[in-house]
Motif scaffolding. Structure first.
Motif, PDB file in Angstrom:
ATOM      1  N   PRO A  88     131.794-100.017 -15.776  1.00 37.06           N
ATOM      2  CA  PRO A  88     130.863 -99.913 -17.089  1.00 37.06           C
ATOM      3  C   PRO A  88     131.843-101.116 -17.561  1.00 37.06           C
ATOM      4  CG  PRO A  88     130.497 -98.325 -15.829  1.00 37.06           C
ATOM      5  CD  PRO A  88     131.820 -99.059 -15.334  1.00 37.06           C
ATOM      6  N   PRO A  89     131.519-101.926 -18.858  1.00 34.02           N
ATOM      7  CA  PRO A  89     131.931-102.690 -20.253  1.00 34.02           C
ATOM      8  C   PRO A  89     132.579-101.038 -21.021  1.00 34.02           C
ATOM      9  CG  PRO A  89     129.520-102.580 -20.406  1.00 34.02           C
ATOM     10  CD  PRO A  89     129.664-101.582 -18.599  1.00 34.02           C
ATOM     11  N   GLU A  90     133.514-101.153 -21.151  1.00 38.32           N
ATOM     12  CA  GLU A  90     134.005-100.730 -22.244  1.00 38.32           C
ATOM     13  C   GLU A  90     134.200-100.608 -23.759  1.00 38.32           C
ATOM     14  OE1 GLU A  90     137.044-101.173 -23.833  1.00 38.32           O
ATOM     15  OE2 GLU A  90     137.922-103.011 -23.196  1.00 38.32           O
ATOM     16  N   PRO A  91     134.094-100.177 -24.034  1.00 39.10           N
ATOM     17  CA  PRO A  91     133.491-100.758 -25.821  1.00 39.10           C
ATOM     18  C   PRO A  91     134.310-100.927 -26.699  1.00 39.10           C
ATOM     19  CG  PRO A  91     134.316 -98.308 -25.886  1.00 39.10           C
ATOM     20  CD  PRO A  91     134.318 -98.325 -24.682  1.00 39.10           C
ATOM     21  N   TYR A  92     136.332-101.346 -26.762  1.00 37.01           N
ATOM     22  CA  TYR A  92     137.025-101.213 -27.018  1.00 37.01           C
ATOM     23  C   TYR A  92     137.626-103.145 -27.117  1.00 37.01           C
ATOM     24  CZ  TYR A  92     138.305 -96.902 -27.757  1.00 37.01           C
ATOM     25  OH  TYR A  92     137.852 -95.649 -28.571  1.00 37.01           O
ATOM     26  N   LYS A  93     138.012-103.222 -25.499  1.00 39.31           N
ATOM     27  CA  LYS A  93     137.256-104.992 -25.289  1.00 39.31           C
ATOM     28  C   LYS A  93     136.354-105.563 -24.641  1.00 39.31           C
ATOM     29  CE  LYS A  93     142.238-105.304 -25.448  1.00 39.31           C
ATOM     30  NZ  LYS A  93     143.773-105.329 -24.423  1.00 39.31           N
ATOM     31  N   GLY A  94     135.796-104.607 -24.136  1.00 41.91           N
ATOM     32  CA  GLY A  94     134.484-105.177 -23.215  1.00 41.91           C
ATOM     33  C   GLY A  94     134.413-105.663 -22.030  1.00 41.91           C
ATOM     34  N   LYS A  95     135.256-105.494 -21.476  1.00 38.79           N
ATOM     35  CA  LYS A  95     135.571-106.324 -20.316  1.00 38.79           C
ATOM     36  C   LYS A  95     135.008-104.761 -19.407  1.00 38.79           C
ATOM     37  CE  LYS A  95     139.952-105.294 -18.665  1.00 38.79           C
ATOM     38  NZ  LYS A  95     141.545-105.148 -18.888  1.00 38.79           N
ATOM     39  N   GLY A  96     134.780-105.271 -18.752  1.00 37.96           N
ATOM     40  CA  GLY A  96     133.816-105.301 -17.128  1.00 37.96           C
ATOM     41  C   GLY A  96     132.388-105.687 -16.527  1.00 37.96           C
ATOM     42  N   VAL A  97     131.128-104.735 -16.442  1.00 40.48           N
ATOM     43  CA  VAL A  97     130.157-105.813 -15.406  1.00 40.48           C
ATOM     44  C   VAL A  97     128.945-105.088 -16.713  1.00 40.48           C
ATOM     45  CG1 VAL A  97     129.153-105.635 -13.808  1.00 40.48           C
ATOM     46  CG2 VAL A  97     131.220-105.591 -13.220  1.00 40.48           C
ATOM     47  N   LYS A  98     128.526-105.672 -16.891  1.00 38.65           N
ATOM     48  CA  LYS A  98     127.981-106.107 -18.256  1.00 38.65           C
ATOM     49  C   LYS A  98     126.057-106.451 -17.673  1.00 38.65           C
ATOM     50  CE  LYS A  98     128.123-109.011 -21.442  1.00 38.65           C
ATOM     51  NZ  LYS A  98     126.667-110.039 -22.281  1.00 38.65           N
ATOM     52  N   TYR A  99     125.237-106.627 -17.872  1.00 41.39           N
ATOM     53  CA  TYR A  99     123.336-106.992 -18.304  1.00 41.39           C
ATOM     54  C   TYR A  99     124.017-108.397 -19.401  1.00 41.39           C
ATOM     55  CZ  TYR A  99     121.605-102.956 -15.488  1.00 41.39           C
ATOM     56  OH  TYR A  99     121.615-102.146 -14.966  1.00 41.39           O
ATOM     57  N   ALA A 100     123.285-108.960 -18.776  1.00 41.63           N
ATOM     58  CA  ALA A 100     123.538-110.526 -19.577  1.00 41.63           C
ATOM     59  C   ALA A 100     123.200-109.996 -20.641  1.00 41.63           C
ATOM     60  CB  ALA A 100     122.661-111.523 -18.492  1.00 41.63           C
ATOM     61  N   ASP A 101     121.721-109.672 -21.004  1.00 41.72           N
ATOM     62  CA  ASP A 101     120.946-109.370 -22.448  1.00 41.72           C
ATOM     63  C   ASP A 101     121.853-108.127 -22.749  1.00 41.72           C
ATOM     64  OD1 ASP A 101     120.454-107.788 -20.683  1.00 41.72           O
ATOM     65  OD2 ASP A 101     117.806-108.054 -20.719  1.00 41.72           O
ATOM     66  N   GLU A 102     122.558-107.138 -22.195  1.00 45.14           N
ATOM     67  CA  GLU A 102     122.850-105.871 -23.428  1.00 45.14           C
ATOM     68  C   GLU A 102     124.364-106.711 -23.997  1.00 45.14           C
ATOM     69  OE1 GLU A 102     125.349-102.132 -21.043  1.00 45.14           O
ATOM     70  OE2 GLU A 102     125.187-104.033 -19.997  1.00 45.14           O
ATOM     71  N   VAL A 103     123.575-105.400 -24.822  1.00 44.93           N
ATOM     72  CA  VAL A 103     125.048-105.755 -26.513  1.00 44.93           C
ATOM     73  C   VAL A 103     125.876-104.222 -26.163  1.00 44.93           C
ATOM     74  CG1 VAL A 103     125.511-105.842 -29.069  1.00 44.93           C
ATOM     75  CG2 VAL A 103     122.901-106.749 -27.826  1.00 44.93           C
ATOM     76  N   ILE A 104     127.327-105.332 -26.197  1.00 44.49           N
ATOM     77  CA  ILE A 104     128.072-103.776 -26.154  1.00 44.49           C
ATOM     78  C   ILE A 104     128.348-103.248 -27.853  1.00 44.49           C
ATOM     79  CG2 ILE A 104     130.323-102.991 -25.239  1.00 44.49           C
ATOM     80  CD1 ILE A 104     128.100-103.340 -23.415  1.00 44.49           C
ATOM     81  N   ARG A 105     127.936-101.756 -27.729  1.00 40.71           N
ATOM     82  CA  ARG A 105     128.506-101.651 -29.566  1.00 40.71           C
ATOM     83  C   ARG A 105     130.171-101.455 -29.424  1.00 40.71           C
ATOM     84  NH1 ARG A 105     125.323 -96.986 -32.173  1.00 40.71           N
ATOM     85  NH2 ARG A 105     127.078 -98.223 -34.190  1.00 40.71           N
ATOM     86  N   ARG A 106     131.206-102.160 -29.869  1.00 41.46           N
ATOM     87  CA  ARG A 106     132.228-102.529 -29.889  1.00 41.46           C
ATOM     88  C   ARG A 106     132.877-101.150 -31.193  1.00 41.46           C
ATOM     89  NH1 ARG A 106     135.058-107.365 -27.910  1.00 41.46           N
ATOM     90  NH2 ARG A 106     133.698-107.482 -26.395  1.00 41.46           N
ATOM     91  N   LYS A 107     134.625-100.476 -30.358  1.00 39.32           N
ATOM     92  CA  LYS A 107     134.888 -99.665 -31.432  1.00 39.32           C
ATOM     93  C   LYS A 107     135.752-100.460 -31.748  1.00 39.32           C
ATOM     94  CE  LYS A 107     132.899 -95.725 -29.421  1.00 39.32           C
ATOM     95  NZ  LYS A 107     133.378 -94.517 -28.131  1.00 39.32           N
ATOM     96  N   GLU A 108     136.210 -99.906 -32.936  1.00 38.76           N
ATOM     97  CA  GLU A 108     137.953-100.448 -33.585  1.00 38.76           C
ATOM     98  C   GLU A 108     139.300 -99.317 -32.370  1.00 38.76           C
ATOM     99  OE1 GLU A 108     138.234-100.533 -37.959  1.00 38.76           O
ATOM    100  OE2 GLU A 108     136.382-101.688 -38.143  1.00 38.76           O
ATOM    101  N   GLY A 109     140.650-100.400 -32.355  1.00 41.02           N
ATOM    102  CA  GLY A 109     140.886 -99.851 -31.360  1.00 41.02           C
ATOM    103  C   GLY A 109     142.596 -98.727 -32.279  1.00 41.02           C
ATOM    104  N   LYS A 110     143.079 -98.054 -32.260  1.00 39.65           N
ATOM    105  CA  LYS A 110     143.753 -97.456 -33.305  1.00 39.65           C
ATOM    106  C   LYS A 110     145.196 -98.579 -33.897  1.00 39.65           C
ATOM    107  CE  LYS A 110     143.047 -92.997 -30.557  1.00 39.65           C
ATOM    108  NZ  LYS A 110     144.807 -91.651 -29.844  1.00 39.65           N
ATOM    109  N   ALA A 111     144.543 -98.275 -35.273  1.00 38.95           N
ATOM    110  CA  ALA A 111     145.863 -98.697 -35.370  1.00 38.95           C
ATOM    111  C   ALA A 111     147.110 -98.786 -36.477  1.00 38.95           C
ATOM    112  CB  ALA A 111     145.802 -99.603 -37.566  1.00 38.95           C
ATOM    113  N   GLY A 112     148.596 -99.308 -35.738  1.00 39.52           N
ATOM    114  CA  GLY A 112     149.963 -98.686 -36.055  1.00 39.52           C
ATOM    115  C   GLY A 112     150.109 -98.284 -37.469  1.00 39.52           C
ATOM    116  N   LYS A 113     151.231 -97.382 -37.309  1.00 37.31           N
ATOM    117  CA  LYS A 113     150.773 -97.005 -38.671  1.00 37.31           C
ATOM    118  C   LYS A 113     151.824 -98.312 -39.035  1.00 37.31           C
ATOM    119  CE  LYS A 113     151.809 -92.088 -37.030  1.00 37.31           C
ATOM    120  NZ  LYS A 113     152.685 -90.680 -36.782  1.00 37.31           N
ATOM    121  N   LYS A 114     151.325 -98.348 -40.904  1.00 38.20           N
ATOM    122  CA  LYS A 114     152.356 -98.966 -42.143  1.00 38.20           C
ATOM    123  C   LYS A 114     153.618 -98.356 -42.410  1.00 38.20           C
ATOM    124  CE  LYS A 114     147.376-100.712 -43.206  1.00 38.20           C
ATOM    125  NZ  LYS A 114     147.311-100.710 -44.597  1.00 38.20           N
ATOM    126  N   LYS A 115     154.528 -99.289 -42.873  1.00 37.83           N
ATOM    127  CA  LYS A 115     155.808 -98.687 -42.810  1.00 37.83           C
ATOM    128  C   LYS A 115     156.386 -98.384 -43.860  1.00 37.83           C
ATOM    129  CE  LYS A 115     157.759 -98.862 -38.511  1.00 37.83           C
ATOM    130  NZ  LYS A 115     158.753-100.459 -37.211  1.00 37.83           N
TER     131      LYS A 115
END
Length: 218
Positions: free
Chosen positions: A191-218
């Motif tokens: 199934p498509p994962e929500p961060y990079k969209g990798k996987g098998v999806k239906y052609a008309d399927e919309v994947i809701r993306r999530k933001e990845g964890k940002a690194g700590k600011k120095k």
């Protein structure tokens, strides 16, 4: 003795209060009839093309067309009738809530049968990911989805599978439910994962993306 003293306290006799009681002869219940509204989908007629043959035997319906043949058995809550003009109508046999639910469902199933054997259905899937690809080997669909071994799936009878550009899969046939089930079994492997969209999806399927964890600011 205890009951009489308890009753006198409860009724207020000890405090000098008089409580009057009114005898109740009968408790009545009002019976209310439940009116079920007619299904908006169920009441729509079903057009039958000229290249489709309908065989109706009681609660059993057979539909035959250029692409195949399907059959359906109706529950006692609904019935199907064919008018002189050739159109089909699914009607309620009894007035219950379940009949109202079955009305719209079996009208949709009947329409899918007629459209399926005449025009057919198709479901498109897309593979997204580095190294993800699909190919056909005889009657088997072989998928490379990042596992240690390829996934091999046997294509059921009555279903056609076509692979386009190694990453697009087209599942077609005359049985809509069988097409949807086989397409879902393909998607289930990755199934498509929500961060990079990798996987098998239906052609008309919309994947809701999530933001990845940002690194700590120095």
């Amino acid at each position: 003795m205890f009951f009489s003293s308890f009753q006198s306290v409860f009724l207020g006799e000890r405090n000098g209060l008089s409580v009057s009681s009114v005898p109740v002869s009968r408790v009545g219940f009002v019976k209310k009839n439940i009116e079920c509204k007619e299904s908006r989908i169920g009441k729509q007629p079903i057009e039958v093309p000229k290249n489709v043959t309908i065989t109706l035997d009681g609660q059993d319906l057979k539909v035959k067309g250029p692409l195949g043949e399907l059959s359906l058995n109706y529950p006692r809550e609904v019935k199907v009738e064919r008018e002189e003009s050739g159109i089909l109508r699914v009607k309620k046999a009894i007035e219950t809530r379940r009949a109202n639910q079955m009305h719209g469902l079996f009208r949709t199933l009947t329409d899918n049968m007629v459209v399926g054997v005449s025009n057919g259905f198709e479901k498109r899937l897309q593979l997204i990911g580095v190294g993800y690809r699909a190919m056909l080997e005889g009657k088997d669909l072989v998928l490379s989805l990042g596992f240690s071994h390829p996934v091999r799936m046997t294509v059921p009878d009555g279903i056609q599978v076509k692979v386009e550009e190694n990453t697009r899969i087209v599942v077609s046939g005359y049985d809509k439910s069988a097409i949807g089930q086989f397409a879902a079994s393909i998607r289930k492997w990755r199934p498509p994962e929500p961060y990079k969209g990798k996987g098998v999806k239906y052609a008309d399927e919309v994947i809701r993306r999530k933001e990845g964890k940002a690194g700590k600011k120095k």
